[in-house]
Write an enzyme that holds these catalytic residues in place. Structure first.
Site, mmCIF file in Angstrom:
data_model
loop_
_atom_site.group_PDB
_atom_site.id
_atom_site.type_symbol
_atom_site.label_atom_id
_atom_site.label_comp_id
_atom_site.label_asym_id
_atom_site.label_seq_id
_atom_site.Cartn_x
_atom_site.Cartn_y
_atom_site.Cartn_z
ATOM 1 N N LYS A 21 0.816 -1.220 0.000
ATOM 2 C CA LYS A 21 0.000 0.000 0.000
ATOM 3 C C LYS A 21 0.856 1.280 0.000
ATOM 4 C CE LYS A 21 -4.082 -2.043 2.263
ATOM 5 N NZ LYS A 21 -4.943 -1.991 3.478
ATOM 6 N N TYR B 285 -12.511 -1.599 -3.387
ATOM 7 C CA TYR B 285 -13.013 -1.653 -2.008
ATOM 8 C C TYR B 285 -14.539 -1.465 -1.947
ATOM 9 C CZ TYR B 285 -8.506 -2.004 0.445
ATOM 10 O OH TYR B 285 -7.312 -2.448 0.967
ATOM 11 N N ASN C 253 -1.916 0.474 6.788
ATOM 12 C CA ASN C 253 -1.426 -0.787 7.343
ATOM 13 C C ASN C 253 -0.615 -1.621 6.348
ATOM 14 O OD1 ASN C 253 -3.571 -1.573 5.804
ATOM 15 N ND2 ASN C 253 -4.714 -2.559 7.451
ATOM 16 N N HIS D 79 -2.365 -5.341 1.659
ATOM 17 C CA HIS D 79 -3.676 -5.981 1.514
ATOM 18 C C HIS D 79 -3.459 -7.423 1.112
ATOM 19 C CE1 HIS D 79 -7.598 -7.127 -0.119
ATOM 20 N NE2 HIS D 79 -6.910 -7.622 -1.130
ATOM 21 N N GLU E 144 -9.948 -10.469 -7.428
ATOM 22 C CA GLU E 144 -8.978 -9.385 -7.262
ATOM 23 C C GLU E 144 -7.807 -9.533 -8.234
ATOM 24 O OE1 GLU E 144 -10.121 -8.709 -2.538
ATOM 25 O OE2 GLU E 144 -8.133 -9.455 -3.046
HETATM 26 P P1 ATP Z 1 -7.303 -5.600 3.456
HETATM 27 O O1 ATP Z 1 -8.679 -5.868 2.855
HETATM 28 O O2 ATP Z 1 -6.711 -4.262 2.996
HETATM 29 O O3 ATP Z 1 -6.374 -6.750 3.283
HETATM 30 P P2 ATP Z 1 -8.271 -6.344 6.023
HETATM 31 O O4 ATP Z 1 -8.978 -7.439 5.291
HETATM 32 O O5 ATP Z 1 -7.349 -6.714 7.139
HETATM 33 O O6 ATP Z 1 -7.451 -5.440 5.032
HETATM 34 P P3 ATP Z 1 -10.735 -4.856 5.960
HETATM 35 O O7 ATP Z 1 -11.723 -4.917 7.066
HETATM 36 O O8 ATP Z 1 -11.015 -5.573 4.684
HETATM 37 O O9 ATP Z 1 -9.316 -5.297 6.569
HETATM 38 O O10 ATP Z 1 -10.482 -3.304 5.657
HETATM 39 C C1 ATP Z 1 -9.897 -2.887 4.441
HETATM 40 C C2 ATP Z 1 -8.934 -1.771 4.723
HETATM 41 O O11 ATP Z 1 -9.667 -0.628 5.167
HETATM 42 C C3 ATP Z 1 -7.946 -2.032 5.871
HETATM 43 O O12 ATP Z 1 -6.832 -2.774 5.501
HETATM 44 C C4 ATP Z 1 -7.580 -0.620 6.264
HETATM 45 O O13 ATP Z 1 -6.646 -0.042 5.352
HETATM 46 C C5 ATP Z 1 -8.923 0.083 6.131
HETATM 47 N N1 ATP Z 1 -9.680 0.042 7.399
HETATM 48 C C6 ATP Z 1 -10.336 -1.012 7.946
HETATM 49 N N2 ATP Z 1 -10.921 -0.701 9.106
HETATM 50 C C7 ATP Z 1 -10.655 0.622 9.305
HETATM 51 C C8 ATP Z 1 -10.993 1.561 10.325
HETATM 52 N N3 ATP Z 1 -11.732 1.210 11.375
HETATM 53 N N4 ATP Z 1 -10.520 2.821 10.199
HETATM 54 C C9 ATP Z 1 -9.786 3.205 9.121
HETATM 55 N N5 ATP Z 1 -9.434 2.364 8.131
HETATM 56 C C10 ATP Z 1 -9.853 1.083 8.212
HETATM 57 MG MG MG Z 2 -10.181 -7.118 3.582
#
Ligand code: ATP
Ligand code: MG
Length: 138
Positions: free
Chosen positions: A9, A49, A112, A115, A126
């Site tokens: 990212k 997303y 973070n 992904h 994806e």
């Molecule tokens: P990813 O889909 O990016 O691999 P993930 O599956 O661990 O991450 P998801 O719940 O799918 O988490 O959320 C997608 C992305 O949205 C997260 O990786 C993060 O960048 C962002 N995100 C998720 N929760 C929050 C939150 N509470 N506040 C801000 N950003 C968030």
């Molecule tokens: Mg996710």
């Protein structure tokens, strides 16, 4: 063998730590079988997303994902999806296990660093979203 889709990212490309992340991916027995650096368009990020479009963090998430280049990847290995989720660590770095990418590098729950797909179905979707068949060279 199975495949998963990964994104390094914007927070990570910006800090020049893509090599350090790839090292953890490869040390974890995943092979990077396709990889490219690109800057996502707003439409591309929103589409990617789409599942989160009703979430309060959606707008910020899209802005962040288009703020700097990303690296999109296809990873291959035994149980690639679950394996990569383990190497990545929890979404919130405060909850991530020691030695995971997010524990080592993530700045916060949004920025973070990586992904990874969360199911076989989403991995296929994806990978197709970012790669043509001839870009996946093994
Ligand atoms: P990813 O889909 O990016 O691999 P993930 O599956 O661990 O991450 P998801 O719940 O799918 O988490 O959320 C997608 C992305 O949205 C997260 O990786 C993060 O960048 C962002 N995100 C998720 N929760 C929050 C939150 N509470 N506040 C801000 N950003 C968030
Ligand atoms: Mg996710």
């Amino acid at each position: 063998m199975s495949r998963t889709f990964s994104i390094i990212k914007p927070d990570a490309t910006k800090r020049n730590i893509t090599g350090a992340i790839n090292k953890l991916i490869e040390s974890g027995n995943l092979r990077i079988i396709a990889q490219k650096r690109l800057k996502m368009s707003k439409e591309q990020a929103e589409g990617f997303y789409d599942v989160h479009k009703e979430k309060p963090f959606f707008k910020d998430l899209v802005e962040y994902m288009i703020s700097e280049p990303v690296i999109v990847q296809v990873l291959e290995g035994d149980d690639a999806i679950i394996k990569y989720r383990t190497i990545m660590g929890a979404t919130n770095p405060d909850n991530a296990e020691e030695g995971t990418i997010r524990k080592l590098f993530a700045l916060n729950i949004q920025e973070n660093s990586v992904h990874g797909s969360d199911s076989d179905e989403n991995a296929v979707k994806e990978i197709d979203y970012f790669f043509t068949k001839d870009e996946i060279v093994g």
